[in-house]
Motif scaffolding. Structure first.
Motif, PDB file in Angstrom:
ATOM      1  N   LYS A  37       9.497  88.482  30.065  1.00  0.00           N
ATOM      2  CA  LYS A  37      10.595  87.107  29.306  1.00  0.00           C
ATOM      3  C   LYS A  37      11.909  87.656  29.389  1.00  0.00           C
ATOM      4  N   ASP A  38      11.908  89.159  29.641  1.00  0.00           N
ATOM      5  CA  ASP A  38      13.638  89.400  29.731  1.00  0.00           C
ATOM      6  C   ASP A  38      14.213  89.953  31.196  1.00  0.00           C
ATOM      7  N   PHE A  39      12.976  89.122  31.933  1.00  0.00           N
ATOM      8  CA  PHE A  39      13.173  88.582  33.779  1.00  0.00           C
ATOM      9  C   PHE A  39      13.804  87.163  33.953  1.00  0.00           C
ATOM     10  N   ASP A  40      14.576  88.004  34.796  1.00  0.00           N
ATOM     11  CA  ASP A  40      15.576  86.017  34.871  1.00  0.00           C
ATOM     12  C   ASP A  40      15.693  85.609  36.476  1.00  0.00           C
ATOM     13  N   PHE A  41      14.150  84.730  36.482  1.00  0.00           N
ATOM     14  CA  PHE A  41      13.694  83.859  37.895  1.00  0.00           C
ATOM     15  C   PHE A  41      14.426  83.404  38.739  1.00  0.00           C
ATOM     16  N   LYS A  42      15.933  83.155  38.198  1.00  0.00           N
ATOM     17  CA  LYS A  42      16.634  82.145  38.408  1.00  0.00           C
ATOM     18  C   LYS A  42      17.576  81.656  39.675  1.00  0.00           C
ATOM     19  N   ASP A  43      16.798  83.671  40.751  1.00  0.00           N
ATOM     20  CA  ASP A  43      17.599  83.278  42.033  1.00  0.00           C
ATOM     21  C   ASP A  43      16.218  83.562  42.728  1.00  0.00           C
ATOM     22  N   TYR A  44      15.331  83.668  42.036  1.00  0.00           N
ATOM     23  CA  TYR A  44      13.558  83.753  43.112  1.00  0.00           C
ATOM     24  C   TYR A  44      13.515  82.295  43.694  1.00  0.00           C
ATOM     25  N   ASP A  45      13.258  82.122  44.617  1.00  0.00           N
ATOM     26  CA  ASP A  45      12.875  80.918  45.178  1.00  0.00           C
ATOM     27  C   ASP A  45      11.677  81.485  45.244  1.00  0.00           C
ATOM     28  N   ILE A  46      10.568  82.202  45.427  1.00  0.00           N
ATOM     29  CA  ILE A  46       9.182  82.443  45.104  1.00  0.00           C
ATOM     30  C   ILE A  46       8.957  82.971  43.566  1.00  0.00           C
ATOM     31  N   ILE A  47       7.657  82.385  42.995  1.00  0.00           N
ATOM     32  CA  ILE A  47       7.471  83.027  41.763  1.00  0.00           C
ATOM     33  C   ILE A  47       5.895  82.829  42.332  1.00  0.00           C
ATOM     34  N   GLY A  48       4.737  84.358  41.905  1.00  0.00           N
ATOM     35  CA  GLY A  48       3.460  84.385  41.818  1.00  0.00           C
ATOM     36  C   GLY A  48       3.352  84.933  40.624  1.00  0.00           C
ATOM     37  N   VAL A  76       5.084  78.925  44.774  1.00  0.00           N
ATOM     38  CA  VAL A  76       4.259  79.505  43.642  1.00  0.00           C
ATOM     39  C   VAL A  76       3.268  80.075  44.883  1.00  0.00           C
ATOM     40  N   LEU A  77       2.882  81.363  44.442  1.00  0.00           N
ATOM     41  CA  LEU A  77       1.856  81.490  44.477  1.00  0.00           C
ATOM     42  C   LEU A  77       1.049  82.183  43.976  1.00  0.00           C
ATOM     43  N   LEU A  78      -0.379  82.295  43.380  1.00  0.00           N
ATOM     44  CA  LEU A  78      -1.707  82.418  42.777  1.00  0.00           C
ATOM     45  C   LEU A  78      -2.416  83.605  43.510  1.00  0.00           C
ATOM     46  N   VAL A  79      -2.349  84.778  42.608  1.00  0.00           N
ATOM     47  CA  VAL A  79      -3.532  85.343  43.149  1.00  0.00           C
ATOM     48  C   VAL A  79      -4.406  85.816  42.020  1.00  0.00           C
ATOM     49  N   TYR A  80      -5.715  85.846  42.147  1.00  0.00           N
ATOM     50  CA  TYR A  80      -7.200  86.844  40.832  1.00  0.00           C
ATOM     51  C   TYR A  80      -7.886  87.405  41.744  1.00  0.00           C
ATOM     52  N   THR A  81      -8.463  87.825  40.796  1.00  0.00           N
ATOM     53  CA  THR A  81      -9.673  89.035  40.823  1.00  0.00           C
ATOM     54  C   THR A  81     -10.355  88.658  39.936  1.00  0.00           C
ATOM     55  N   CYS A  82     -12.017  88.096  40.135  1.00  0.00           N
ATOM     56  CA  CYS A  82     -13.078  88.258  39.139  1.00  0.00           C
ATOM     57  C   CYS A  82     -14.687  88.513  39.913  1.00  0.00           C
ATOM     58  N   GLY A  83     -15.458  89.140  39.292  1.00  0.00           N
ATOM     59  CA  GLY A  83     -16.564  89.240  39.649  1.00  0.00           C
ATOM     60  C   GLY A  83     -17.463  88.592  39.837  1.00  0.00           C
ATOM     61  N   MET A  84     -17.334  86.713  39.587  1.00  0.00           N
ATOM     62  CA  MET A  84     -17.845  85.881  40.423  1.00  0.00           C
ATOM     63  C   MET A  84     -17.403  84.619  40.512  1.00  0.00           C
ATOM     64  N   GLY A 101       7.114  70.814  37.889  1.00  0.00           N
ATOM     65  CA  GLY A 101       7.812  71.375  39.376  1.00  0.00           C
ATOM     66  C   GLY A 101       7.289  71.466  40.555  1.00  0.00           C
ATOM     67  N   GLY A 102       6.836  73.024  40.193  1.00  0.00           N
ATOM     68  CA  GLY A 102       6.441  73.634  41.441  1.00  0.00           C
ATOM     69  C   GLY A 102       5.619  73.502  42.423  1.00  0.00           C
ATOM     70  N   VAL A 104       2.547  75.288  44.310  1.00  0.00           N
ATOM     71  CA  VAL A 104       1.601  76.036  45.044  1.00  0.00           C
ATOM     72  C   VAL A 104       1.480  76.104  46.290  1.00  0.00           C
ATOM     73  N   CYS A 105       2.532  76.986  47.197  1.00  0.00           N
ATOM     74  CA  CYS A 105       2.263  77.408  48.600  1.00  0.00           C
ATOM     75  C   CYS A 105       1.121  78.514  49.322  1.00  0.00           C
ATOM     76  N   GLY A 106       0.533  79.616  48.095  1.00  0.00           N
ATOM     77  CA  GLY A 106      -0.657  80.399  48.398  1.00  0.00           C
ATOM     78  C   GLY A 106      -1.874  80.731  47.867  1.00  0.00           C
ATOM     79  N   GLU A 107      -2.820  80.513  47.422  1.00  0.00           N
ATOM     80  CA  GLU A 107      -4.016  81.464  46.708  1.00  0.00           C
ATOM     81  C   GLU A 107      -4.670  81.982  47.369  1.00  0.00           C
ATOM     82  N   PHE A 108      -4.448  83.693  46.881  1.00  0.00           N
ATOM     83  CA  PHE A 108      -5.142  84.742  46.799  1.00  0.00           C
ATOM     84  C   PHE A 108      -7.015  84.780  46.258  1.00  0.00           C
TER      85      PHE A 108
END
Length: 151
Positions: A37-48, A76-84, A101-102, A104-108
């Motif tokens: 919430k205290d971070f400014d993302f406007k200068d970021y082209d990719i947000i994960g 936008v990148l998505l990264v996640y871990t899970c048991g199954m 309006g984003g 998704v350019c990658g998912e791991f």
């Protein structure tokens, strides 16, 4: 171009381990979801967005963050871990990102040690994950994204 990944890694640090492996290959800022919430993302082209999976979805703090951040025209990148993995755990996030309006350019995904809920009673599942093989796959994933000039 700049990249940042907002993450929640709550129980065993599975997601954070994966992100640190990725950082060996590409430079990006890691932002704890509690600090975004205290971070400014406007200068970021990719947000994960990165999280363990809880009851079939990203952690609620990540779901809340994705709703609060401007994503128009962002990759936008998505990264996640899970048991199954028994379904596409990123499906809900993809819908939110598309509505905002984003793109998704990658998912791991990889397995992660899971002692949530009833799994605690049996000592957990996906023990020893993320494994060294999982972390190597994370490195390969981020390295092979068509973002060489981006990250």
């Amino acid at each position: 171009m700049k990249a940042a990944i907002i993450y929640a890694s709550m129980h065993h640090g599975n997601t954070k381990k994966v992100l640190h492996a990725m950082q060996k290959m590409k430079k990006f800022d890691l932002v704890k979801v509690s600090e975004c919430k205290d971070f400014d993302f406007k200068d970021y082209d990719i947000i994960g967005f990165a999280s363990g999976i809880y009851a079939g979805d990203f952690h609620r703090s990540i779901r809340s963050a994705v709703k609060d951040i401007r994503l128009e025209g962002k990759k936008v990148l998505l990264v996640y871990t899970c048991g199954m993995r028994y379904r596409d755990h990123a499906k809900h996030m993809k819908k939110i990102i598309a509505k905002k309006g984003g793109t998704v350019c990658g998912e791991f995904y990889c397995r992660g040690f899971d002692t949530f809920g009833p799994f605690k009673l049996i000592g957990g599942i996906a023990k020893k994950h993320p494994s060294s093989k999982d972390l190597k796959q994370a490195e390969v994933f981020i390295k092979n994204l068509p973002l060489e000039s981006v990250i």
